[in-house]
Motif scaffolding. Structure first.
Motif, PDB file in Angstrom:
ATOM      1  N   PRO A  66       2.754  22.442   2.993  1.00  0.00           N
ATOM      2  CA  PRO A  66       1.708  21.568   2.291  1.00  0.00           C
ATOM      3  C   PRO A  66       1.403  20.350   2.606  1.00  0.00           C
ATOM      4  O   PRO A  66       0.370  19.974   2.661  1.00  0.00           O
ATOM      5  CB  PRO A  66       2.532  21.487   0.715  1.00  0.00           C
ATOM      6  N   PHE A  67       2.340  19.339   3.122  1.00  0.00           N
ATOM      7  CA  PHE A  67       2.123  18.094   3.583  1.00  0.00           C
ATOM      8  C   PHE A  67       1.150  18.130   4.599  1.00  0.00           C
ATOM      9  O   PHE A  67       0.051  17.456   4.950  1.00  0.00           O
ATOM     10  CB  PHE A  67       3.319  17.304   3.984  1.00  0.00           C
ATOM     11  N   GLN A  68       1.440  19.215   5.714  1.00  0.00           N
ATOM     12  CA  GLN A  68       0.497  19.271   7.073  1.00  0.00           C
ATOM     13  C   GLN A  68      -0.890  19.901   6.600  1.00  0.00           C
ATOM     14  O   GLN A  68      -1.880  19.473   7.060  1.00  0.00           O
ATOM     15  CB  GLN A  68       1.276  20.282   8.099  1.00  0.00           C
ATOM     16  N   VAL A  69      -0.871  20.656   5.695  1.00  0.00           N
ATOM     17  CA  VAL A  69      -1.996  21.363   5.322  1.00  0.00           C
ATOM     18  C   VAL A  69      -2.917  20.471   4.631  1.00  0.00           C
ATOM     19  O   VAL A  69      -4.480  20.392   4.717  1.00  0.00           O
ATOM     20  CB  VAL A  69      -1.959  22.461   4.448  1.00  0.00           C
ATOM     21  N   ARG A  70      -2.432  19.423   3.764  1.00  0.00           N
ATOM     22  CA  ARG A  70      -3.274  18.457   2.865  1.00  0.00           C
ATOM     23  C   ARG A  70      -4.034  17.769   4.154  1.00  0.00           C
ATOM     24  O   ARG A  70      -5.158  17.451   3.972  1.00  0.00           O
ATOM     25  CB  ARG A  70      -2.506  17.607   2.410  1.00  0.00           C
ATOM     26  N   ALA A 124      -4.411  21.682  -0.064  1.00  0.00           N
ATOM     27  CA  ALA A 124      -5.344  22.036   0.726  1.00  0.00           C
ATOM     28  C   ALA A 124      -6.656  21.342  -0.151  1.00  0.00           C
ATOM     29  O   ALA A 124      -7.435  20.513   0.362  1.00  0.00           O
ATOM     30  CB  ALA A 124      -5.687  23.287   0.966  1.00  0.00           C
ATOM     31  N   ARG A 125      -6.629  21.544  -1.394  1.00  0.00           N
ATOM     32  CA  ARG A 125      -7.736  21.135  -2.373  1.00  0.00           C
ATOM     33  C   ARG A 125      -7.717  19.693  -2.551  1.00  0.00           C
ATOM     34  O   ARG A 125      -8.830  18.978  -2.108  1.00  0.00           O
ATOM     35  CB  ARG A 125      -7.567  21.860  -3.587  1.00  0.00           C
ATOM     36  N   ALA A 126      -6.547  18.917  -2.361  1.00  0.00           N
ATOM     37  CA  ALA A 126      -6.221  17.536  -2.550  1.00  0.00           C
ATOM     38  C   ALA A 126      -6.816  16.904  -1.123  1.00  0.00           C
ATOM     39  O   ALA A 126      -7.376  15.800  -1.309  1.00  0.00           O
ATOM     40  CB  ALA A 126      -4.678  17.125  -2.600  1.00  0.00           C
ATOM     41  N   GLY A 127      -6.551  17.745  -0.061  1.00  0.00           N
ATOM     42  CA  GLY A 127      -6.961  17.004   1.197  1.00  0.00           C
ATOM     43  C   GLY A 127      -8.727  17.189   1.264  1.00  0.00           C
ATOM     44  O   GLY A 127      -9.193  16.092   1.696  1.00  0.00           O
ATOM     45  N   VAL A 128      -9.330  18.137   0.887  1.00  0.00           N
ATOM     46  CA  VAL A 128     -10.862  17.950   0.943  1.00  0.00           C
ATOM     47  C   VAL A 128     -11.288  17.296  -0.135  1.00  0.00           C
ATOM     48  O   VAL A 128     -12.345  16.550  -0.058  1.00  0.00           O
ATOM     49  CB  VAL A 128     -11.368  19.650   0.489  1.00  0.00           C
TER      50      VAL A 128
END
Length: 241
Positions: free
Chosen positions: A71-75, A103-107
């Protein structure tokens, strides 16, 4: 039946090719097509600049990187991908609900930094190159449709805007996810086109009729003798269906 505008908004041209070919196709289709897909082949060769190049030429971009990691990398990856200007980004539903949430947090992080609309997320369910035997080979002994349903419900529940599935599951997904979900369908082959390596396929009109929001079409357009006419024939098919 779709209007001409609706038909053009529903077709994503897959630029799974080298940069020179992608630029040539974009030049020929500019002002006609609305969406292009930048996948791994092109993005890994050219990097973020190819997304910006397509955006500068007036295209919306589906950045099909199928993110799948912790999850950390995907964010972080989703944030970086969104900062390129991508309108739509793919992630793998098999990465877990926490990965989808990150991922949602990243975008959302990226939207806060650059302003404007948030990049939308679609989760890969089961690749359209896979059939029941391929699914069993990786240890998933349930029907394809059930696995697609499980991953779709989990992914949208965790923050994805929709899913990527074959046209064969589009009606089932529309019923499950409701009218607002994005249902993106690769494996679309216009009448008479070669199947290639796709297993679960349908024609453009039947995919839209089943509930698909957007169709990803590559080789039947990009490898046609006249890509513009091949694209326009799909538009006509959707408008006349």
């Amino acid at each position: 039946m779709l209007t001409d505008d609706e038909a053009r908004e529903s077709i994503i041209i897959a630029l799974d090719c080298d940069c020179d070919t992608a630029i040539d196709l974009a030049t020929r289709l500019r002002g006609k097509a609305r969406w292009v897909k930048v996948g791994m082949t092109l993005f890994y060769a050219e990097g973020p600049s190819i997304v910006r190049e397509m955006r500068d030429r007036g295209f919306k971009v589906f950045l099909d990187l199928k993110l799948h990691d912790i999850p950390f990398q995907v964010r972080g990856a989703a944030r970086s991908a969104s900062l390129t200007g991508a309108d739509l980004l793919s992630i793998h539903g098999m990465g877990s609900s926490e990965m989808v949430r990150q991922a949602r947090a990243g975008v959302e992080d990226a939207a806060g930094e650059r302003g404007g609309d948030r990049t939308r997320l679609v989760a890969i369910s089961v690749l359209t190159s896979m059939d029941q035997d391929a699914l069993a080979e990786i240890g998933i002994d349930v029907p394809v449709e059930r696995e697609v349903e499980r991953l779709a419900g989990m992914s949208v529940g965790a923050g994805a805007d929709g899913i990527v599935c074959s046209p064969k599951e589009a009606a089932q997904m529309r019923e499950l996810l409701g009218p607002k979900a994005l249902i993106v369908t690769p494996g679309v082959r216009p009448r008479g086109a070669a199947v290639g390596d796709q297993k679960r396929i349908a024609t453009p009109a039947s995919a839209i009729g089943a509930g698909a929001s957007m169709l990803v079409i590559g080789r039947p357009i990009t490898q046609a003798d006249d890509p513009v006419e091949a694209y326009e024939s799909v538009v006509r098919e959707l408008c006349e269906a």
